[in-house]
Design a protein around this motif. Structure first.
Motif, PDB file in Angstrom:
ATOM      1  N   GLY A 151       1.148  -1.361  -0.321  1.00 40.22           N
ATOM      2  CA  GLY A 151       0.147   0.205  -0.067  1.00 40.22           C
ATOM      3  C   GLY A 151       0.377   1.275   0.499  1.00 40.22           C
ATOM      4  O   GLY A 151       0.160   2.681   0.084  1.00 40.22           O
ATOM      5  N   GLY A 152       1.630   0.972  -0.753  1.00 41.35           N
ATOM      6  CA  GLY A 152       3.019   2.821   0.175  1.00 41.35           C
ATOM      7  C   GLY A 152       4.154   2.723  -1.248  1.00 41.35           C
ATOM      8  O   GLY A 152       4.421   1.339  -2.376  1.00 41.35           O
ATOM      9  N   PHE A 153       4.048   3.939  -1.574  1.00 40.23           N
ATOM     10  CA  PHE A 153       5.438   4.182  -2.257  1.00 40.23           C
ATOM     11  C   PHE A 153       7.104   3.833  -1.656  1.00 40.23           C
ATOM     12  O   PHE A 153       6.969   4.861  -0.370  1.00 40.23           O
ATOM     13  CB  PHE A 153       5.019   5.058  -2.761  1.00 40.23           C
ATOM     14  CG  PHE A 153       4.258   5.460  -4.558  1.00 40.23           C
ATOM     15  CD1 PHE A 153       4.837   5.884  -5.227  1.00 40.23           C
ATOM     16  CD2 PHE A 153       2.729   5.462  -4.196  1.00 40.23           C
ATOM     17  CE1 PHE A 153       3.388   5.527  -6.510  1.00 40.23           C
ATOM     18  CE2 PHE A 153       2.005   5.404  -5.077  1.00 40.23           C
ATOM     19  CZ  PHE A 153       2.221   5.412  -5.994  1.00 40.23           C
ATOM     20  N   SER A 154       7.803   3.909  -2.370  1.00 37.56           N
ATOM     21  CA  SER A 154       8.656   4.354  -1.793  1.00 37.56           C
ATOM     22  C   SER A 154       9.267   5.817  -1.578  1.00 37.56           C
ATOM     23  O   SER A 154       8.417   6.544  -2.234  1.00 37.56           O
ATOM     24  CB  SER A 154      10.061   3.415  -3.136  1.00 37.56           C
ATOM     25  OG  SER A 154      10.111   5.022  -3.938  1.00 37.56           O
ATOM     26  N   THR A 155      10.294   6.319  -1.234  1.00 33.86           N
ATOM     27  CA  THR A 155      10.736   7.492  -0.881  1.00 33.86           C
ATOM     28  C   THR A 155      11.221   7.981  -3.378  1.00 33.86           C
ATOM     29  O   THR A 155      11.435   7.294  -3.511  1.00 33.86           O
ATOM     30  CB  THR A 155      11.693   8.738  -0.976  1.00 33.86           C
ATOM     31  OG1 THR A 155      11.971   8.324   1.031  1.00 33.86           O
ATOM     32  CG2 THR A 155      11.794   9.789  -0.593  1.00 33.86           C
TER      33      THR A 155
END
Length: 400
Positions: A151-155
């Protein structure tokens, strides 16, 4: 005792590539990793004029299908954007990592292209670099792209492509995802691909118009309005948001810096037939240590950056881990850096055939030491000591 300003500069040194809301434990872990693992890049310790503000961005909500990319008034790059299945290059020892190097087709300046490669572990995630196909060289970009959780993006990293556009790139958790960028209200679909060695993740890159993330220390001025959304094959939003920071700060410094101090000649012959030479390049705030190959005709060819140091450098002892280079005969030369009051710095290793050290003429408290003839695979066996004028040990080095 250090002044408040020195402590602030030291903190910037250790947090330049970390995400916002950094904890002290992260700083301590990063410093330990940089000292002992050798995964030391030109960290943007003093990039007041070129590094990026690590700005937290909110994700864009679900919406209609993406629109065409914004038109750019400046001349378009000579390299076109790559398709979803980009060309892959064979591995190269000067761009660390595992598996093939993925070409994005995104041009940077004259003759270079943005490429991506899996680091070999999820902590470091993805490496990015500028590849010059004509020269066969790579220049590592700053910033880290860890593999994000579900559910997330990287930097998300960003660079000015020197063709009038801005390029954002990164990793989102999940395979085969579609990534959209909303910039100042206009939506663009990013190019995406799988990265060999990084399962259940999608890498992406997208070129846009508009302003880039502000440099660190900038007051006022425009800030880009960006949002990132990832969707699965059914169009369901699986991730939004992300944090954006500039990755080209060290490259800008390298391209605009001047040599500071004298050239350091090691006398060691590298595998390409040139002699290993070392020098510092930077400005009044900081300088990067560069390793090069001198063939005796023209300027030395840059091989690799070995770290960036504030001016004056902090007395921190052995710093930045070890750096290995292939030398003639199939052995290795190992380089380490010491900053402090020592009178002499000496490295050694089983089977080594030579050693030496040199001071940075601009700041003599920094010494670069090397040992050569080290059997391949034995770099971790290198050790060293820094001693005072009476021969007492003031610092020790462990290549592991």
């Amino acid at each position: 005792m250090r002044s408040i300003e020195e402590l602030r500069r030291a903190m910037r040194d250790e947090t330049a590539d970390l995400a916002p809301r950094v904890t002290f434990a992260q700083v301590r872990q990063r410093a330990r990793r940089r000292r002992f693992t050798g995964l030391f890049t030109f960290a943007a310790a003093v990039l007041v004029s070129v590094a990026a503000t690590m700005t937290a961005l909110a994700g864009a909500p679900a919406g209609p299908a993406p629109l065409p990319a914004p038109s750019l008034s400046a001349a378009a790059p000579t390299l076109s954007a790559a398709a979803a299945a980009p060309t892959q290059l064979a591995g190269d020892t000067e761009l660390r990592g595992t598996g093939p190097v993925v070409r994005t087709g995104v041009a940077y300046g004259t003759g270079e292209e943005l490429v991506l490669r899996y680091s070999g572990d999820d902590m470091n995630g993805l490496y990015s670099a500028l590849h010059d196909p004509a020269k066969g060289t790579y220049r590592r970009l700053g910033g880290g792209i860890t593999v994000p959780p579900v559910g997330g993006f990287s930097t998300i990293l960003e660079l000015d492509d020197r063709h009038g556009g801005v390029v954002d790139y990164g990793v989102v958790h999940g395979a085969g995802l579609r990534v959209e960028l909303t910039a100042d209200g206009q939506r663009t679909q990013a190019s995406t691909a799988e990265l060999p060695g990084m399962p259940d993740a999608t890498i992406f890159w997208v070129r846009r118009a508009g302003v880039a993330v502000q440099p660190t220390g900038a007051v006022g001025g425009p800030t880009p309005d960006l949002g990132f959304t990832a969707r699965d094959a059914a169009g369901v939003v699986v991730a939004t948001g992300g944090q954006v920071q500039r990755s080209d700060g060290e490259v800008v410094i390298a391209d605009t810096s001047v040599q500071i101090g004298d050239l350091m000649r090691t006398g060691v012959t590298l595998a390409d037939g040139g002699r290993l030479v070392l020098w510092f390049s930077g400005d009044e705030r900081g300088a990067g240590l560069v390793a090069g190959s001198d063939h005796g005709t023209g300027a030395p060819t840059e091989v690799r950056g070995l770290g960036r140091f504030a001016r004056p450098p902090f007395d921190i002892g052995f710093y930045g881990g070890r750096h290995e280079f292939d030398e003639a005969g199939g052995t290795k030369v190992v380089v380490a850096v010491y900053v402090g009051p020592a009178d002499a710095v000496t490295l050694g290793a089983p089977g080594a055939t030579g050693r030496g050290s040199a001071r940075w003429s601009a700041h003599p408290q920094l010494r670069v030491a090397w040992v050569n003839g080290v059997p391949a695979g034995d770099g971790w066996k290198v050790n060293g000591v820094a001693t005072d004028a009476q021969g007492a040990v003031v610092a020790a080095y462990d290549g592991r």
